[in-house]
Scaffold this active site. Structure first.
Site, PDB file in Angstrom:
ATOM      1  N   HIS A 272      32.744  43.763  40.797  1.00 26.12           N
ATOM      2  CA  HIS A 272      32.925  42.935  39.688  1.00 26.12           C
ATOM      3  C   HIS A 272      32.407  41.863  39.904  1.00 26.12           C
ATOM      4  O   HIS A 272      32.443  40.908  40.925  1.00 26.12           O
ATOM      5  CB  HIS A 272      34.448  43.021  39.254  1.00 26.12           C
ATOM      6  N   ASP A 284      35.532  38.008  47.081  1.00 24.17           N
ATOM      7  CA  ASP A 284      36.086  38.956  45.756  1.00 24.17           C
ATOM      8  C   ASP A 284      35.469  38.322  44.534  1.00 24.17           C
ATOM      9  O   ASP A 284      35.741  37.335  44.001  1.00 24.17           O
ATOM     10  CB  ASP A 284      37.568  38.529  45.816  1.00 24.17           C
ATOM     11  N   GLU A 318      37.476  42.117  35.805  1.00 22.23           N
ATOM     12  CA  GLU A 318      38.152  42.898  36.724  1.00 22.23           C
ATOM     13  C   GLU A 318      39.528  42.138  36.811  1.00 22.23           C
ATOM     14  O   GLU A 318      40.654  42.853  36.891  1.00 22.23           O
ATOM     15  CB  GLU A 318      37.367  43.406  38.026  1.00 22.23           C
ATOM     16  N   GLU A 319      39.348  40.900  37.176  1.00 20.78           N
ATOM     17  CA  GLU A 319      40.718  40.102  37.724  1.00 20.78           C
ATOM     18  C   GLU A 319      41.689  40.083  36.649  1.00 20.78           C
ATOM     19  O   GLU A 319      42.852  39.900  37.023  1.00 20.78           O
ATOM     20  CB  GLU A 319      40.195  38.686  38.167  1.00 20.78           C
ATOM     21  N   ASP A 346      35.219  46.536  46.467  1.00 28.11           N
ATOM     22  CA  ASP A 346      35.998  45.220  46.182  1.00 28.11           C
ATOM     23  C   ASP A 346      37.145  44.845  47.121  1.00 28.11           C
ATOM     24  O   ASP A 346      38.161  44.573  46.848  1.00 28.11           O
ATOM     25  CB  ASP A 346      36.684  45.568  44.838  1.00 28.11           C
ATOM     26  N   HIS A 423      41.492  35.104  46.352  1.00 31.49           N
ATOM     27  CA  HIS A 423      41.833  34.131  45.162  1.00 31.49           C
ATOM     28  C   HIS A 423      42.122  32.635  45.507  1.00 31.49           C
ATOM     29  O   HIS A 423      43.318  32.399  44.847  1.00 31.49           O
ATOM     30  CB  HIS A 423      42.979  34.666  44.595  1.00 31.49           C
TER      31      HIS A 423
HETATM   32 ZN   LIG Z   1      38.186  41.854  43.439  1.00 28.82          ZN
END
Ligand SMILES: [Zn+2]
Length: 460
Positions: A272, A284, A318-319, A346, A423
């Protein structure tokens, strides 16, 4: 029957060493060329540098994400990938705004915090209230509305793996809001150690008051807990100007190598392109996008046009809501059976170990056949330590395909430190080792090439 015999009889065949086989033998030379190309490739890393250092983080709805879309499509065209396209996807558009959280009594301490994605904001003056700390939903329920009403609930739950702990981030606000809490704080869902808050998406349950929700660092959660444990009343002030704007325009980025014999049959590979609005979205999931994309470029550059079409998809959103995955699935409805496999990366670009295989609704015969074939391909990656094929895989973006029976391959790494960076502002390119990135490209190139080229399918 002894326990040992039982284990031996029920142990999945994946534990057995893959036998020498036709797939392994047939593709040994091609795999060696792909691995050689990946381990000497510098262009994938150049793209990682551009994506991370020049475009930067790419929250859904942000100009940066759309810049990444345009850049990736232009690069794919320049590289000669086929049918490059950026089909429109409508995406939710949440913005963080200014935010802060402070312990205001019995001490004054500004906390390391990040609001959770999709959270509402607070009034401009903020929300100031006493904190109730709980270690589980059961504890929260036991306190009940009488002791939770009007309070800020802190979920002080130690990190016990992402899957087990993420539920407090996703559902915590609604579970607390239902009992009359005015805000929710979540001890960050990630490996602690550097007073780092980890953001991520949260969801509001229907019919429950929407209260603001934020992640705080484990260290700050532990401080609040220690103060409470000494009998103090801890007061916190939370200020967040987060809001949700009307849906925005975004796109998936698609590029292909059209198959030489069965162009209508497809292997999808991707990650993503969106990320959180902190750090650079390197682990990520910039690395998943670029590794899959570069794998296809190397296959093309070596002149290895596979029997079937190899399709790279860089998914958007995606998130939060997987709008890109849903839009892709909708766009191929009626052709799902032509998807012979879907591969997603991912989980970051630490040293790769192999792939997890997911098969929905398969008979045990289909399972062992598919696993056997995937292991034959995996054997081609033993030399770089990435040949382990385990049961259970998939991923959020290939999920809709996998649920319809498309064999799913989830890329796997050692995963030692991924959830330290996940994140957070520290998800930056320096967390990726260029050599390990190349190994990931090699693993994906070999797996996806053989899946697209082998005479039969994993599942027939
Ligand atoms: Zn991810």
């Amino acid at each position: 029957m002894t326990r040992r015999t039982l284990l031996a009889l029920t142990a999945p065949p994946l534990l057995a060493a893959p036998a020498k086989s036709t797939l392994t033998e047939a593709y040994r030379a091609g795999a060696a060329r792909l691995i050689g190309a990946a381990l000497t490739d510098a262009d994938g890393w150049r793209k990682m540098m551009y994506l991370c250092d020049r475009v930067g983080h790419r929250l859904t709805g942000s100009p940066a994400l759309e810049e990444a879309v345009r850049w990736a499509a232009a690069e794919m065209k320049r590289e000669g990938l086929d049918n490059v396209a950026t089909p429109l996807v409508k995406v939710p558009h949440w913005v963080r705004g200014d935010e802060r959280a402070d312990i205001v009594a019995p001490v004054e301490v500004p906390m390391a915090m990040l609001g959770l994605g999709q959270s509402v904001g607070t009034p401009a003056a903020g929300i100031t209230a006493d904190v109730v700390a709980v270690g589980s939903f059961e504890e929260l329920e036991k306190l009940g509305a009488a002791r939770v009403g009007g309070k800020i609930v802190l979920y002080n739950v130690p990190y016990q793996g992402y899957g087990r702990t993420v539920t407090f981030r996703s559902e915590g606000a609604s579970r607390a809001g239902k009992l009359g809490a005015v805000a929710a704080l979540v001890r960050s869902v990630g490996i602690p150690g550097h007073r780092t808050p980890h953001t991520g998406v949260m969801e509001y349950a229907d019919g429950v008051p929407k209260i603001p929700a934020a992640a705080i660092s484990a260290e700050d959660a532990l401080l609040i807990q220690r103060l409470i444990d000494t009998g103090e009343t801890v007061r916190v002030q939370l200020k967040m100007s987060a809001r949700t704007l009307p849906d925005a325009d975004s796109a998936n980025v698609i590029g292909e190598i059209v198959g030489r014999e069965k162009p209508e049959e497809v292997v999808v590979i991707g990650g993503h392109l969106d990320s959180w609005d902190v750090g650079q979205g390197a682990q990520d999931d910039g690395c998943g996008c670029v590794a899959c994309w570069q794998a296809a470029v190397l296959i093309k550059q070596l002149g290895l046009r596979p029997r079937r079409t190899l399709r790279v998809v860089l998914f958007t959103n995606e998130e939060t809501q997987q709008a890109g995955a849903k839009a892709y699935f909708k766009s191929v409805s009626g052709q799902v059976k032509n998807h012979v496999a879907a591969l997603e990366m991912d989980g970051g670009a630490e040293r790769p170990t192999g792939f997890g295989l997911a098969l929905a609704n398969a008979t045990s015969e289909q399972w062992s056949r598919a696993l056997g074939r995937a292991q034959e391909i995996g054997a081609l990656l033993e030399g770089i330590g990435a040949g382990q094929i385990t049961q259970g895989g998939g991923g959020a973006d290939i999920g809709p395909l996998v649920r319809e029976g498309v064999p799913g391959l989830g890329h796997r790494t050692v995963g030692t430190r991924y959830f330290e960076w996940h994140h957070t502002p520290s998800d930056t390119l320096d967390k990726i080792d260029p050599r390990e990135f190349q190994l990931n490209v090699a693993a994906i190139a070999v797996m996806s090439y053989v899946l697209a080229d082998m005479p039969g399918r994993l599942v027939e």
